[in-house]
Design a protein around this motif. Structure first.
Motif, PDB file in Angstrom:
ATOM      1  N   LYS A  37       0.790  -1.235   0.000  1.00 27.74           N
ATOM      2  CA  LYS A  37       0.000   0.000   0.000  1.00 27.74           C
ATOM      3  C   LYS A  37       0.818   1.278   0.000  1.00 27.74           C
ATOM      4  O   LYS A  37       0.277   2.356  -0.240  1.00 27.74           O
TER       5      LYS A  37
ATOM      6  N   GLU B 219       3.298   4.289  -1.070  1.00 27.57           N
ATOM      7  CA  GLU B 219       3.549   4.991  -2.325  1.00 27.57           C
ATOM      8  C   GLU B 219       4.905   5.679  -2.239  1.00 27.57           C
ATOM      9  O   GLU B 219       5.150   6.503  -1.351  1.00 27.57           O
ATOM     10  N   TYR B 220       5.786   5.329  -3.162  1.00 29.33           N
ATOM     11  CA  TYR B 220       7.119   5.939  -3.207  1.00 29.33           C
ATOM     12  C   TYR B 220       6.969   7.436  -3.453  1.00 29.33           C
ATOM     13  O   TYR B 220       6.216   7.862  -4.323  1.00 29.33           O
TER      14      TYR B 220
ATOM     15  N   TYR C 184       8.375   7.137   1.707  1.00 27.45           N
ATOM     16  CA  TYR C 184       7.106   6.575   1.241  1.00 27.45           C
ATOM     17  C   TYR C 184       5.968   7.257   1.978  1.00 27.45           C
ATOM     18  O   TYR C 184       6.129   7.669   3.133  1.00 27.45           O
ATOM     19  N   SER C 185       4.821   7.354   1.324  1.00 23.25           N
ATOM     20  CA  SER C 185       3.615   7.777   2.031  1.00 23.25           C
ATOM     21  C   SER C 185       2.742   6.549   2.208  1.00 23.25           C
ATOM     22  O   SER C 185       2.686   5.665   1.351  1.00 23.25           O
TER      23      SER C 185
END
Length: 79
Positions: free
Chosen positions: A21, A23-24, A38-39
């Motif tokens: 899950k 996100e870079y 990452y988020s």
């Protein structure tokens, strides 16, 4: 998912969730280490990798603030 809920997961489950899950966002190179941002949900996760050994040597979890400042040059904003 909140930061607290993430903290409560076992390390293996944290890694799996980040891979699935997360996100870079950006990578920052300070010469000795690479910091990969990452988020995930409502917070950020920063992994520090030693460039010489390629081993994970640090991890920070935060929602906002000064920890994001070093990544500002990597963001392209247009108005």
């Amino acid at each position: 998912m909140t930061m607290y809920e993430y903290f409560m997961l076992k390390e293996h489950d944290q890694v799996m969730l980040l891979a699935d899950k997360g996100e870079y966002v950006a990578t920052y190179d300070n010469g000795k280490s690479n910091f990969v941002l990452y988020s995930l949900s409502t917070f950020f996760l920063e992994l520090e990798q030693d460039k010489a050994t390629k081993k994970l040597v640090g991890r920070q979890i935060f929602q906002s603030g000064a920890q994001l400042d070093k990544y500002l040059p990597y963001f392209k904003v247009s108005i």
